[in-house]
Design an enzyme around this catalytic site. Structure first.
Site, short mmCIF file in Angstrom:
data_model
loop_
_atom_site.label_atom_id
_atom_site.label_comp_id
_atom_site.label_asym_id
_atom_site.label_seq_id
_atom_site.Cartn_x
_atom_site.Cartn_y
_atom_site.Cartn_z
N GLU A 1 17.18 20.33 42.99
CA GLU A 1 17.85 19.09 42.57
C GLU A 1 18.87 19.33 41.47
O GLU A 1 19.87 18.62 41.37
CB GLU A 1 16.82 18.05 42.12
CG GLU A 1 15.97 17.48 43.25
CD GLU A 1 14.73 18.30 43.54
OE1 GLU A 1 14.59 19.41 42.97
OE2 GLU A 1 13.88 17.83 44.33
N PHE B 1 1.03 9.35 41.91
CA PHE B 1 1.53 10.65 42.35
C PHE B 1 3.06 10.69 42.20
O PHE B 1 3.76 9.79 42.66
CB PHE B 1 1.13 10.89 43.81
CG PHE B 1 1.66 12.19 44.36
CD1 PHE B 1 1.27 13.41 43.81
CD2 PHE B 1 2.58 12.19 45.40
CE1 PHE B 1 1.77 14.60 44.30
CE2 PHE B 1 3.08 13.39 45.91
CZ PHE B 1 2.68 14.60 45.34
N GLN B 2 3.55 11.70 41.56
CA GLN B 2 4.99 11.91 41.31
C GLN B 2 5.64 10.76 40.55
O GLN B 2 6.79 10.42 40.77
CB GLN B 2 5.73 12.21 42.62
CG GLN B 2 5.28 13.53 43.22
CD GLN B 2 6.15 14.04 44.35
OE1 GLN B 2 6.72 13.25 45.09
NE2 GLN B 2 6.23 15.34 44.49
N LYS C 1 10.00 2.66 45.70
CA LYS C 1 9.92 2.79 47.15
C LYS C 1 9.78 1.43 47.84
O LYS C 1 10.32 1.21 48.93
CB LYS C 1 8.74 3.69 47.53
CG LYS C 1 8.76 4.11 48.98
CD LYS C 1 7.77 5.23 49.27
CE LYS C 1 7.89 5.66 50.73
NZ LYS C 1 6.96 6.73 51.07
N MET D 1 26.50 36.96 25.82
CA MET D 1 26.90 36.17 24.67
C MET D 1 25.82 36.17 23.58
O MET D 1 26.12 36.26 22.39
CB MET D 1 27.23 34.74 25.10
CG MET D 1 27.81 33.89 23.99
SD MET D 1 29.29 34.64 23.28
CE MET D 1 30.57 33.73 24.14
C1 LIG Z 1 20.22 27.04 30.61
C2 LIG Z 1 20.62 27.86 29.45
N1 LIG Z 1 19.72 28.67 28.83
C3 LIG Z 1 20.10 29.43 27.77
C4 LIG Z 1 21.39 29.38 27.31
C5 LIG Z 1 21.81 30.22 26.10
N2 LIG Z 1 22.83 31.21 26.47
C6 LIG Z 1 24.13 31.01 26.26
S1 LIG Z 1 25.08 32.26 26.82
C7 LIG Z 1 23.75 33.12 27.34
C8 LIG Z 1 23.91 34.47 28.01
C9 LIG Z 1 24.55 34.36 29.33
O1 LIG Z 1 24.45 35.60 29.99
P1 LIG Z 1 25.26 35.91 31.31
O2 LIG Z 1 25.16 34.79 32.26
O3 LIG Z 1 24.85 37.24 31.81
O4 LIG Z 1 26.76 35.91 30.80
P2 LIG Z 1 27.54 36.87 29.76
O5 LIG Z 1 27.42 36.24 28.41
O6 LIG Z 1 26.90 38.23 29.81
O7 LIG Z 1 28.94 36.86 30.26
C10 LIG Z 1 22.57 32.41 27.07
C11 LIG Z 1 21.21 32.92 27.37
C12 LIG Z 1 22.27 28.51 27.97
N3 LIG Z 1 23.53 28.36 27.57
N4 LIG Z 1 21.90 27.79 29.05
#
Ligand SMILES: Cc1ncc(C[n+]2csc(CCOP(=O)(O)OP(=O)(O)O)c2C)c(N)n1
Length: 563
Positions: A50, A112-113, A162, A474
């Site tokens: 979803e 439920f749900q 529903k 990052m």
């Molecule tokens: C759902 C979610 N969980 C955690 C984060 C925190 N976060 C921001 S950037 C990042 C790393 C992303 O890694 P990747 O997709 O490999 O991209 P890169 O930075 O290596 O280009 C994280 C964990 C986020 N933005 N969104």
């Protein structure tokens, strides 16, 4: 005409001109799905989660400007959709999300749900409804579409029990909406606009601060005219990329945490900030007390609560950007002398000569910025670019040659990893003539990887380009800069074989370690029109620069990192 609540939902979609619904069925929404089975007016795309359904509707909306629609069931179906709602809310994207709910008679019994869906969505939607009877359904659906797309756009959630979808009532779709407490002001105050125009003509170092409102209001053409007529330089936020063409000499680049040196210096030294539809996000402003501290501020925004929210504004103008600009541009043209800003333009040019946006290319290892520039050279404006979240997102914003509005689809405010791929499916559905590219990371892509199946089955050829650094890049960058290299849980050396993963789902995978291989893979994927996964092994240690450390000041950028 008499019909069931479920039939009313279908009728409303027809009357609203909806051509696509992204969704996932379940018990509480089955009456609606039964009616989907019987109709041919819109296409339903069955995602495999979803969250992806809402992101796909979001990508559809961002790339087309039309309202995106998603259907989910109650309980876990709805909770899975929440990240999608929050993502759209933060970036002002028009969506209508319909969820099933347990029957009214069972609400509050821990059925439920059962989940208090409107209780949850209250804080991450523009508006929401719990429908109590089929009689009110036509009005609510009409209002939902109106509220989502008018004023400052946003997601609207409609929760339908529903028994309401089973109930029979008269269906008359309203032609008129009467919402006394919701009447967005679209025309700006003419006196304020006149004062702002005078301020522009009297400024010495003005700068345009272009925000996402430009894209939402469809006023990029007017903004281009404004910039051209005044010769005032402009910075763009992440959400405004594509407002100006990438090669416009007056575009200083992106502003903020990973903005260009000249853009951030322009904001720091301007005497008049002309803010068109931005929201002064902390990733743009850095430390608020130091942000554009020498400037008077003009702020045009459709949302009055956005004006003066974070900084004091000298010329507040509430209105639809397009309508305001139609009045403001001729007024400015009457008094403006573009030569007046020549000295200012020269200063900014000098800043750019000292510290241009650049990267060190290499023959030994692929640099992520090279990949992005290369896609720009090969596809340019033939592609709509989605991204996930991380370093790759910022490099995309910095280095892709965006040339028109809605060419970049990215989660700015919420920063949602997992957004890119499903959003790119929505893009492909919304603008099928364009190549739908998703720049992603090896972390982000796994957050909605199941959508490979949807994309293949539904023939939505998205080209995923994984900038694979084998890290949560990052987060690791922050650990390098600010946590003394304590690399807690950011190593993704263990990862799936992305090529075989793509193939297992019916797509095509490519592993790329040289520039030549990249060119071949991209051409092949685009020519064949397949759902593709191009796994590009990049330099593991590349950082996103410049960088304004969180809470820092725009004029104190880190321009390089030395180990
Ligand atoms: C759902 C979610 N969980 C955690 C984060 C925190 N976060 C921001 S950037 C990042 C790393 C992303 O890694 P990747 O997709 O490999 O991209 P890169 O930075 O290596 O280009 C994280 C964990 C986020 N933005 N969104």
């Amino acid at each position: 005409m008499e019909m069931t609540g479920a039939q009313m939902v279908i009728e409303a979609m027809k009357l609203e001109g909806v051509d696509t619904v992204f969704g996932y069925p379940g018990g509480a929404i089955m009456n609606v799905y039964d009616e989907i089975y019987k109709q041919n007016d819109f296409r339903h795309i069955l995602t495999r989660h979803e969250q992806a359904a809402v992101h796909a509707a979001d990508g559809y909306a961002r790339s087309t400007g039309r309202t995106g629609v998603a259907f989910v069931t109650s309980g876990p179906g709805f909770t899975n959709a929440v990240t999608g709602l929050a993502t759209a809310y933060m970036d002002s994207v028009p969506l209508v999300v319909i969820s099933g709910q347990v029957p009214i008679t069972m609400i509050g019994t821990d059925a439920f749900q059962e989940i208090d869906a409107t209780g949850i969505s209250r804080s991450c939607t523009k508006h929401n409804y719990l429908v109590r009877s089929a009689k009110e359904l036509p009005r609510i659906l009409k209002e939902a579409f109106y509220i989502a797309a008018s004023g400052r756009p946003g997601p609207v959630h409609v929760d339908i029990p529903k028994d309401v979808t089973a109930e029979v009532a008269a269906f008359e779709y309203p032609t008129h909406i009467d919402l006394p407490t919701y009447r967005p002001t679209t025309k700006g105050n003419v006196r304020q606009i006149k004062k702002a125009a005078e301020a522009i003509c009297n400024a010495k170092r003005p700068v345009f601060y272009l925000g996402g409102g430009i894209i939402n209001s469809g006023s990029a053409e007017l903004v281009r005219e404004f910039v051209q007529a005044t010769q005032i330089p402009a910075v763009e936020t992440l959400m405004a990329r594509g407002s100006l063409r990438y090669d416009d000499p007056l575009l200083l680049g992106m502003v903020g945490m990973h903005g260009s040196y000249q853009a951030n210096m322009a904001m720091s030294e301007t005497d008049l900030m002309i803010a068109l539809g931005p929201r002064f996000d902390d990733r743009v402003t850095g430390k608020l007390s130091e942000f554009a501290k020498h400037a008077k501020v003009i702020h045009v925004d459709i949302d009055p609560s956005s004006i003066g929210k974070l900084i004091d504004v000298d010329y507040p103008i509430v209105g639809d950007l397009k309508e305001v600009l139609e009045v403001m541009i001729p007024k400015v043209k009457e008094c403006v002398d573009p030569d007046r800003y020549q000295a200012w333009r020269n200063i900014l040019k000098r800043y750019n000569e000292i510290h241009p946006m650049h990267f060190e290319d290499s023959d030994k290892v692929i640099k992520p910025q090279w990949v992005i520039k290369r896609v720009g050279e090969i596809l340019g404006d033939r592609a709509v670019i989605s991204t996930d979240v991380g370093q790759h997102q910022m490099w995309t914003a910095q280095f892709y040659p965006f040339s028109y509005p809605r060419q970049l689809v990215t989660s700015g405010g919420l920063g949602t990893m997992g957004f890119g791929f499903p959003a790119a499916m929505g893009v492909k559905r919304g603008v099928p003539d364009k190549v739908s590219i998703n720049f992603t990371g090896d972390g982000s892509i796994l957050m909605n990887i199941q959508e490979l199946v949807t994309a293949v089955e539904s023939r939505l050829p998205v080209v995923n380009i994984i900038l694979n650094n084998h890290y949560l890049g990052m987060v690791r960058q922050w650990q390098t800069f600010f946590y003394d290299k304590r690399y807690a849980e950011t190593d993704l050396s263990f990862q799936p074989d992305f090529v075989r993963l793509a193939e297992a789902c019916g797509g095509v995978g490519y592993r790329v370690e040289t520039k030549e291989e990249f060119d071949e893979a991209l051409q092949d994927a685009v020519n064949k029109g397949v759902v593709a996964m191009i796994d590009v092994i990049i330099d593991r240690d590349e950082n996103v620069l410049p960088m304004v450390p969180s809470g820092g000041t725009l004029y104190n950028m880190m321009l390089e990192y030395k180990d």
